[in-house]
Structure formats: structure tokens, C-alpha cells
Design an enzyme around this catalytic site. Sequence first.
Site, PDB file in Angstrom:
ATOM      1  N   ASP A   1      -1.109   6.993  10.223  1.00  0.00           N
ATOM      2  CA  ASP A   1      -0.301   6.288   9.552  1.00  0.00           C
ATOM      3  C   ASP A   1       1.118   7.014   8.943  1.00  0.00           C
ATOM      4  OD1 ASP A   1      -1.181   3.674   9.499  1.00  0.00           O
ATOM      5  OD2 ASP A   1      -2.963   4.360   8.117  1.00  0.00           O
TER       6      ASP A   1
ATOM      7  N   ASP B   1      -2.547  13.252  11.453  1.00  0.00           N
ATOM      8  CA  ASP B   1      -2.677  12.208  10.503  1.00  0.00           C
ATOM      9  C   ASP B   1      -2.167  11.172  11.333  1.00  0.00           C
ATOM     10  OD1 ASP B   1      -2.790  10.446   8.182  1.00  0.00           O
ATOM     11  OD2 ASP B   1      -0.444  10.621   8.373  1.00  0.00           O
TER      12      ASP B   1
ATOM     13  N   GLU C   1       2.095   7.323  -5.085  1.00  0.00           N
ATOM     14  CA  GLU C   1       1.619   8.249  -3.987  1.00  0.00           C
ATOM     15  C   GLU C   1       2.947   9.208  -3.502  1.00  0.00           C
ATOM     16  OE1 GLU C   1       0.639   6.236   0.049  1.00  0.00           O
ATOM     17  OE2 GLU C   1       1.122   8.219   0.994  1.00  0.00           O
TER      18      GLU C   1
ATOM     19  N   LYS D   1      -8.905  14.717   2.386  1.00  0.00           N
ATOM     20  CA  LYS D   1      -9.078  15.022   3.917  1.00  0.00           C
ATOM     21  C   LYS D   1      -9.582  16.429   4.071  1.00  0.00           C
ATOM     22  CE  LYS D   1      -5.399  11.781   5.442  1.00  0.00           C
ATOM     23  NZ  LYS D   1      -4.385  11.819   6.655  1.00  0.00           N
TER      24      LYS D   1
ATOM     25  N   SER E   1      -7.510  10.221   9.413  1.00  0.00           N
ATOM     26  CA  SER E   1      -6.817   9.021   8.876  1.00  0.00           C
ATOM     27  C   SER E   1      -7.508   8.513   7.689  1.00  0.00           C
ATOM     28  CB  SER E   1      -6.487   8.073   9.797  1.00  0.00           C
ATOM     29  OG  SER E   1      -5.935   6.952   9.332  1.00  0.00           O
TER      30      SER E   1
HETATM   31  P1  TMP Z   1      -2.602   8.621   5.769  1.00  0.00           P
HETATM   32  O1  TMP Z   1      -1.504   8.300   6.499  1.00  0.00           O
HETATM   33  O2  TMP Z   1      -2.698   9.830   5.151  1.00  0.00           O
HETATM   34  O3  TMP Z   1      -3.920   8.543   6.608  1.00  0.00           O
HETATM   35  O4  TMP Z   1      -2.900   7.391   4.585  1.00  0.00           O
HETATM   36  C1  TMP Z   1      -2.774   5.944   5.148  1.00  0.00           C
HETATM   37  C2  TMP Z   1      -1.611   5.248   4.217  1.00  0.00           C
HETATM   38  O5  TMP Z   1      -2.131   4.040   4.075  1.00  0.00           O
HETATM   39  C3  TMP Z   1      -1.122   5.995   2.945  1.00  0.00           C
HETATM   40  O6  TMP Z   1       0.238   6.317   3.055  1.00  0.00           O
HETATM   41  C4  TMP Z   1      -1.247   4.646   1.918  1.00  0.00           C
HETATM   42  C5  TMP Z   1      -1.582   3.649   3.152  1.00  0.00           C
HETATM   43  N1  TMP Z   1      -2.032   2.204   2.295  1.00  0.00           N
HETATM   44  C6  TMP Z   1      -1.589   1.124   2.400  1.00  0.00           C
HETATM   45  O7  TMP Z   1      -0.519   0.797   3.214  1.00  0.00           O
HETATM   46  N2  TMP Z   1      -2.683   0.133   2.032  1.00  0.00           N
HETATM   47  C7  TMP Z   1      -3.632   0.253   1.436  1.00  0.00           C
HETATM   48  O8  TMP Z   1      -4.246  -0.840   0.938  1.00  0.00           O
HETATM   49  C8  TMP Z   1      -4.122   1.470   1.244  1.00  0.00           C
HETATM   50  C9  TMP Z   1      -5.620   1.685   0.526  1.00  0.00           C
HETATM   51  C10 TMP Z   1      -3.257   2.700   1.617  1.00  0.00           C
HETATM   52 MG    MG Z   2       0.084   9.329   6.593  1.00  0.00          MG
END
Ligand code: TMP
Ligand code: MG
Length: 288
Positions: A40, A38, A85, A202, A153
Site C-alpha cells: 500500500d 511494501d 501513523e 514487519k 504488507s
Molecule cells: P503497509 O503499506 O505498511 O503495508 O500498511 C498498510 C497501510 O494501511 C497503512 O498505511 C495504514 C493503512 N490502513 C488503512 O488504510 N485502513 C485500516 O483500516 C488499517 C488498519 C490500515
Molecule cells: Mg505502505
Amino acid sequence: MIPELSQSSVRMKEPERVEQVLSSMRSAGAGTLQVISDFDMTLTRFSYNGKRCPTSHNIMDNSKLISEECKAELKNLLDTYYPIEIDSRRSVEEKLPLMVEWWTKAHELLVQQKISKDSLAVIVRESEAMLRDGYQQFFDHLHQMSVPLLIFSAGVGDVLEEVIRQAGVFHPNVKVFSNYMDFDESGVLQAFKGELIHIYNKREGALLNAEHFKELQSRCNVLLLGDSLGDLNMSDGVMDLENILKIGYLNDKVDERRESYLNSYDIVLEKDETMDVPNAILLYITGQ
Ligand code: TMP
Ligand code: MG
């Protein structure tokens, strides 16, 4: 076996299983390994000096490209949906439609802001985005060993690619699956391309990219890195999987979520802002 696994931030439900998997992976060698991660809050830091670090979405949200009014609306969305979340009392079924709602609303707001493609490099440079300590060794080592690194991601692909490009680690072995921006002829954001990727689909993303995994068929050993329980499905497209080792960063609400993370990830890293454990594991697996 690996001294880093004795750090106080490391928790494992079944250390013996971890040991077995690591030995099998080491015997099979770097040629059979692929890393699926992943982005973020997994490859990037969750916080620095007590302050939250931005996600790829937040890099845009906090930038000068976005009007004050839109910033307030995006902040409102974050304050509403982020607690959902990470809420361990709600089921995935309950959270899923709400996550789709968050992503859809955020993308609609961003599209209204007439963001230009050319401005992305500048906003990333001016942002507070930080890859985890030890990222250079992580990316460089995988490159040197010709181990593919697949990044799945739910963030914004154009932005996260720029983060790794500016850090000097966007090597040819890195492949990114994410939400990409669609720009019009004058280079202004008009939509997001393709199917939306959010934290709970995912798996579909992985299955849609099964063709890509086919190229990796000889790579039957997977090291998976994530920070959300949705990240556990990133490896679902891998065929002929032999061994998988799942490392989960538990960044927030640690006490509340410990049990569910220990039940799903082989190694849980609590409030650990570094790549030290993944790096030590990679050195071990690749026989160094
Ligand atoms: P991921 O790390 O699983 O790929 O998910 C992306 C992260 O982005 C998730 O923890 C939520 C965050 N997010 C924001 O910070 N701002 C936003 O506008 C959106 C839609 C998600
Ligand atoms: Mg993440």
C-alpha cells in the site's frame, strides 16, 4: 549513471554510496538479486488527480459490502489513527500500541460485516485502486529476469493479491506475506488468520518467514521499497546480506518527514507517483 536519479523528486543523503552499491549489484548480476517491497502506497499510488487512492483496507471500507454505519466507524478510525501513523514527533514506541489498536478495531469491524469470499473480485474491480505508473514494466521485468519479488504488507492479503491478479502481473516469482482472511465453510469472513501484521512488526514477519528466505540464500543483494519507516525492517530475515539499497516513497507531510526519510532510506522519492526510478535501477542492475 542513471538519468532518472537526477529528477527533482529524487533525494539522496549519500549519492556516492548509492553509486557504489548499484555498481556492486550490477557486477553481481540479476541472479543474486531479490526485491522486497511494501504494497500500500509503495506499489500502489498515493493519489490520482488530487484525490487519495485507497489502501487494500480502504478498498473494502469503501465497497458496497460494508454497511453505512460500519463505513462511518472505519472512517472515524482512519481519521483518528492515520495522523498518528505519519506524525514525525511521536516515537515508534508511542505509536506501536496505537497502531495495534487501529488494526484490531478495523479487523473486528470487517469481521462483523459477513463479507463473502466471492465478492472480493468484484469490489476490487469496482474500486479506485491503482498501481503506480510503470508497474507493468516493474513486475514483468522481474519475472523475465527470474528475480523474486517478496511483498510484505500490513494490508489485506486477499485484496492485494486480487489487485495484482486483475492487473495481470501476479507472476509466479511474486510471494506475498500479509494479513489473510479466514472464511467459514460457506465462504463468509469469520476472522483474520495468524499473527496480525501491522506497520511496525514487519521485522517479526520477516523473521518468522526466515525459512522462506533460506531458499533465497544465494540472493545476497536486496532492493527494498517502502513508504513507511516500519518498512525498513522487511529485510531483517535475509541471511548473508551483501548489499542493500533502500528506496522510500515520501508521499505525505514531505517537509516534516524529509530528514528522517533521508536518514533511513538511501533514495527518497518525494511525491513521485511512478515506478520510474525503481524501473531504471532494475534495468541498470540487471545490465540492460
Ligand atoms: P503497509 O503499506 O505498511 O503495508 O500498511 C498498510 C497501510 O494501511 C497503512 O498505511 C495504514 C493503512 N490502513 C488503512 O488504510 N485502513 C485500516 O483500516 C488499517 C488498519 C490500515
Ligand atoms: Mg505502505
